[in-house]
Design a protein around this motif. Structure first.
Motif, short mmCIF file in Angstrom:
data_model
loop_
_atom_site.label_atom_id
_atom_site.label_comp_id
_atom_site.label_asym_id
_atom_site.label_seq_id
_atom_site.Cartn_x
_atom_site.Cartn_y
_atom_site.Cartn_z
N ALA A 1 42.28 -94.57 -1.11
CA ALA A 1 41.62 -96.35 -0.39
C ALA A 1 40.74 -96.28 -1.27
O ALA A 1 40.19 -97.19 -1.98
N MET A 2 39.13 -95.13 -1.09
CA MET A 2 37.98 -95.59 -1.89
C MET A 2 39.03 -95.73 -3.32
O MET A 2 37.04 -96.09 -4.09
N GLY B 1 36.47 -94.43 -9.33
CA GLY B 1 35.65 -92.81 -10.17
C GLY B 1 36.21 -91.58 -9.85
O GLY B 1 36.47 -90.96 -9.86
N GLY B 2 38.03 -91.99 -9.61
CA GLY B 2 39.63 -91.54 -9.69
C GLY B 2 38.78 -89.52 -8.71
O GLY B 2 38.57 -89.28 -7.83
N GLN C 1 36.28 -88.45 -5.36
CA GLN C 1 36.83 -87.69 -3.82
C GLN C 1 36.37 -86.36 -4.04
O GLN C 1 36.38 -85.93 -2.70
N GLN C 2 35.77 -85.65 -4.73
CA GLN C 2 35.63 -84.60 -4.60
C GLN C 2 33.84 -84.59 -4.33
O GLN C 2 33.77 -83.84 -3.30
N TRP C 3 33.67 -85.42 -4.83
CA TRP C 3 31.70 -85.52 -4.63
C TRP C 3 31.89 -85.48 -3.00
O TRP C 3 30.69 -85.72 -2.12
N VAL C 4 32.47 -86.93 -3.08
CA VAL C 4 32.53 -87.90 -1.79
C VAL C 4 32.46 -86.80 -0.17
O VAL C 4 31.94 -86.77 0.78
N THR D 1 29.26 -99.24 -3.96
CA THR D 1 28.90 -98.31 -5.09
C THR D 1 29.40 -97.47 -4.95
O THR D 1 29.28 -96.70 -4.03
N GLY D 2 30.34 -96.56 -5.30
CA GLY D 2 30.53 -94.83 -5.48
C GLY D 2 29.13 -94.08 -5.47
O GLY D 2 28.76 -93.64 -4.40
#
Length: 459
Positions: free
Chosen positions: A32-33, A39-40, A44-47, A94-95
């Motif tokens: 969902a993010m 950002g793909g 996801q990995q960085w979050v 933002t991401g």
């Protein structure tokens, strides 16, 4: 258990629960993010890893802060900071802002875990301590699995931003209980190793950045090479600093205790497998299996139930019979659960392809976690409880962030059935390795006069 002990256990569980739940709840919300912020896989990995980097590296310094300034004061500061940064995550436009907010959230969360376990070791002893650690493990360990369920419900109803907003409720309850608790005695002569904390952040952040970014820009890109060039020397300098410092945040002398270094080695393998598998399972169920976020969260609920029902039982058994057998067998059973998930394919039938593996994994994980925690913490003196629990939890988080950073290399450029199977095989191998390490290295406490005695660290 006396009323003060029940109060302490409740505070310890709640203070750690909010950090562990937040670390787990994030996974089911990642698709969902990405739909909202873009950002793909990199986002996801960085979050996930931005949180784990600061949580894992600063948790060591937090153990010293807890010893220097008092566990009650540091817990209060951590709770207030975690609530503020949670709101910042919820409002991130933002991401990039979300990643920064997650890093700040991990830094404040680092203040909570070592202090909470140190409280248990300060107020409990003997078999009661083992049972209290088992109860703590059941609730906080269950958070890793319950997180996707809670996150899924929120994502499908009110949106992913609310997975951060709900943190305010348990934080407020914990602060209320904390006001009623007496401050435990502080160890004498404790100091904060500021240089070690800086080197730890650089030493972890640099290599993790390289592992994540190499998937999109390659190993020879200047930023990847620069991050390795800074991170690897910083990590070596961190070990040198800890060896020479008069007040290190990670006293290397603790690792002379056999159960401490063996238990932490097993922790690296076991918790790396747990982080990698949970990250990919929740994504697979949604992106390949087509499940909604709520259903993807429900998928691991059986493991949560098993942990809540039996973690204190296995903690008590480990206190009575020693942790070695449970730490050897449990990870192997959990690994067998992942191998059963190799039946998963498309179209996905959760009940026949995934559920048997989830149940077996839950039994193995429950058998493992409380004895593992008890073995590691039982090898240190009470006055080193804060730093001992900090080291063990930091190693678990660092193992998780490194494993997630390797996701792209293991899974491939996109998540499909073949990539999912590779992740399950790697996770199973890591769990079995943790069991083998425990079987060969862990020593059960010697029994004297019919009662077990804890192995002690030197000094």
């Amino acid at each position: 258990m006396t009323p003060p002990q029940r109060l302490v256990l409740g505070i310890a569980v709640l203070a750690s629960l909010v950090t562990f739940l937040d670390g787990a709840i994030i996974n089911v919300a990642l698709p969902a993010m990405v739909r909202d912020l873009g950002g793909g896989l990199t986002l996801q990995q960085w979050v996930v890893d931005a949180y784990l980097i600061t949580l894992g590296s600063l948790m060591l310094a937090a153990g010293s802060l807890s010893d220097v300034f008092g566990r009650k004061r540091i817990l209060r500061l951590g709770l207030l900071g975690f609530g503020a940064t949670s709101l910042l995550c919820a409002l991130a436009p933002t991401g990039a802002v979300l990643i920064l907010a997650r890093a700040l959230q991990g830094a404040t969360g680092a203040l909570l875990v070592p202090g909470s376990l140190a409280l248990i070791l300060s107020f409990f002893s003997g078999p009661e301590q083992a049972k209290a650690i088992g109860a703590w493990t059941g609730w906080t360990g269950g958070a890793f699995i319950a997180g996707p369920l809670v996150g899924g419900l929120l994502v499908d109803t009110v949106g992913w931003r609310w997975i951060f907003g709900i943190n305010v409720l348990p934080i407020a309850l914990t602060l209320t209980l904390l006001a009623r608790m007496e401050e435990p005695a502080r160890p004498e002569g404790a100091r904060v190793d500021v240089l070690g904390a800086v080197l730890a952040c650089l030493g972890l952040g640099g290599p993790v950045y390289a592992l994540i970014e190499q998937g999109s820009v390659g190993w020879t890109h200047p930023t990847v090479l620069a991050s390795l060039g800074v991170g690897v020397p910083a990590f070596l300098a961190f070990l040198w600093q800890e060896r020479r410092s008069s007040h290190p945040m990670m006293p290397l002398g603790l690792f002379r205790a056999r159960n401490f270094w063996v238990g932490n080695l097993a922790t690296t393998s076991i918790y790396g497998a747990l982080a990698l598998s949970e990250f990919v399972i929740t994504l697979f169920l949604q992106q390949v299996g087509g499940l909604r976020a709520t259903l993807a969260g429900l998928a691991l609920l059986p493991t949560t139930i098993i942990m809540l029902l039996f973690s204190s039982v296995f903690g008590g058994l480990a206190g009575r019979f020693g942790p070695r057998l449970f730490m050897a067998v449990g990870p192997c059973v959990a690994g067998a659960g992942f191998l059963l998930m190799l039946r998963a394919g498309t179209p996905l039938d959760f009940w026949t392809q995934m559920l048997p593996g989830v149940l077996v994994f839950g039994v193995g994980l429950t058998t493992t976690v409380a004895p593992l925690t008890a073995a590691v913490l039982g090898s240190v003196h009470k006055e080193q409880a804060g730093i001992g629990s900090a080291i063990n939890n930091a190693i678990a988080r660092v193992a998780g962030l490194i494993a997630i950073a390797f996701t792209g290399l293991i899974m491939g450029p996109r998540l499909d059935v073949a990539g999912f199977h590779r992740v399950m095989i790697v996770s199973a191998v890591m769990l079995v390795l943790g069991g083998v390490i425990s079987a060969l290295g862990i020593l059960n406490p010697r029994r004297a006069g019919g009662r077990s005695t804890r192995p002690r660290s030197p000094g």
